[in-house]
Scaffold this active site. Structure first.
Site, PDB file in Angstrom:
ATOM      1  N   GLU A 180      -2.568  -1.022  -3.297  1.00  0.00           N
ATOM      2  CA  GLU A 180      -2.096   0.472  -3.615  1.00  0.00           C
ATOM      3  C   GLU A 180      -2.575   1.125  -2.068  1.00  0.00           C
ATOM      4  OE1 GLU A 180      -0.005   1.427  -5.689  1.00  0.00           O
ATOM      5  OE2 GLU A 180      -0.387  -0.308  -7.155  1.00  0.00           O
TER       6      GLU A 180
ATOM      7  N   CYS B 124       1.620 -12.516   0.150  1.00  0.00           N
ATOM      8  CA  CYS B 124       0.982 -11.219   0.744  1.00  0.00           C
ATOM      9  C   CYS B 124       0.492 -10.160  -0.342  1.00  0.00           C
ATOM     10  CB  CYS B 124       2.205 -10.642   1.434  1.00  0.00           C
ATOM     11  SG  CYS B 124       1.687  -9.016   2.147  1.00  0.00           S
TER      12      CYS B 124
HETATM   13 ZN   LIG Z   1       3.506  -1.692  -5.275  1.00  0.00          ZN
HETATM   14 ZN   LIG Z   2       3.474  -8.685   3.612  1.00  0.00          ZN
END
Ligand SMILES: [Zn+2]
Ligand SMILES: [Zn+2]
Length: 184
Positions: free
Chosen positions: A135, A150
């Site tokens: 976030e 990721c």
């Molecule tokens: Zn998101």
């Molecule tokens: Zn990424």
């Protein structure tokens, strides 16, 4: 430059989780000159209008607005709540961010191992760190990343969250570096 972490408490937001998130976020963002402050816990009594008794969930956007009220001299504020959040068209959300408000919120409700009748208590810290980094990435202008490892990969379910790492991939990191230049 400072990032604030604001506990928004329905029943309990554990100190150990807040500390773990603070330490990880600070470990990463201090490289860019940020300090991380843990703000005093805030009650959610004034957010009960956003509670849907049929879904037994809160509408996430109001939590985000509340977090944004605490921006003050922070570059960004991240709220952490134990309330279960949703948005229109979504069964639930792990979190929500707004880069214009520089505010984000994550919910621990569906990160808890008990929610999935799992036993490993430590996993909650890992998951909370991942959702916090995710976030905050949005707050600083990152979108979703197709790389499943990721931290900016979209989590459809806890399986995706558990699969991804806690860090930004090289591509996202480069974009983040550019975006962080000139942020006060
Ligand atoms: Zn998101
Ligand atoms: Zn990424």
């Amino acid at each position: 430059m400072k990032i604030g972490i604001l506990p928004l408490v329905v029943k309990e937001v554990e100190e150990s989780i807040l500390e773990a998130v603070k330490n990880y976020v600070e470990g990463f963002y201090s490289k860019f000159g940020f300090r991380v402050d843990l703000l005093p816990p805030t009650t959610t009594n004034d957010l009960f209008f956003s509670y849907n008794p049929i879904r037994r969930q809160f509408l996430g956007r109001f939590f985000l607005t509340k977090v944004a009220e605490h921006r003050r001299d922070f570059s960004a504020v991240l709220g952490i709540t134990d309330g279960d959040l949703y948005e229109e068209g979504m069964n639930f959300i792990f979190g929500l961010a707004n880069p214009y408000l520089r505010a984000a919120i994550i919910s621990l409700a569906r990160l808890r191992p008990e929610f999935y009748t799992e036993k490993d208590g430590e996993v909650l810290k890992e998951r909370a760190i991942k959702e916090a980094m995710h976030e905050l990435g949005h707050v600083f202008g990152l979108g979703h990343c197709e790389n499943p490892g990721c931290v900016m990969h979209f989590s459809n379910s806890i399986i995706d969250t558990d699969h991804k790492g806690k860090d930004y991939c090289e591509k996202c990191l480069n974009k983040l570096k550019r975006n962080l230049e000139g942020i006060g």
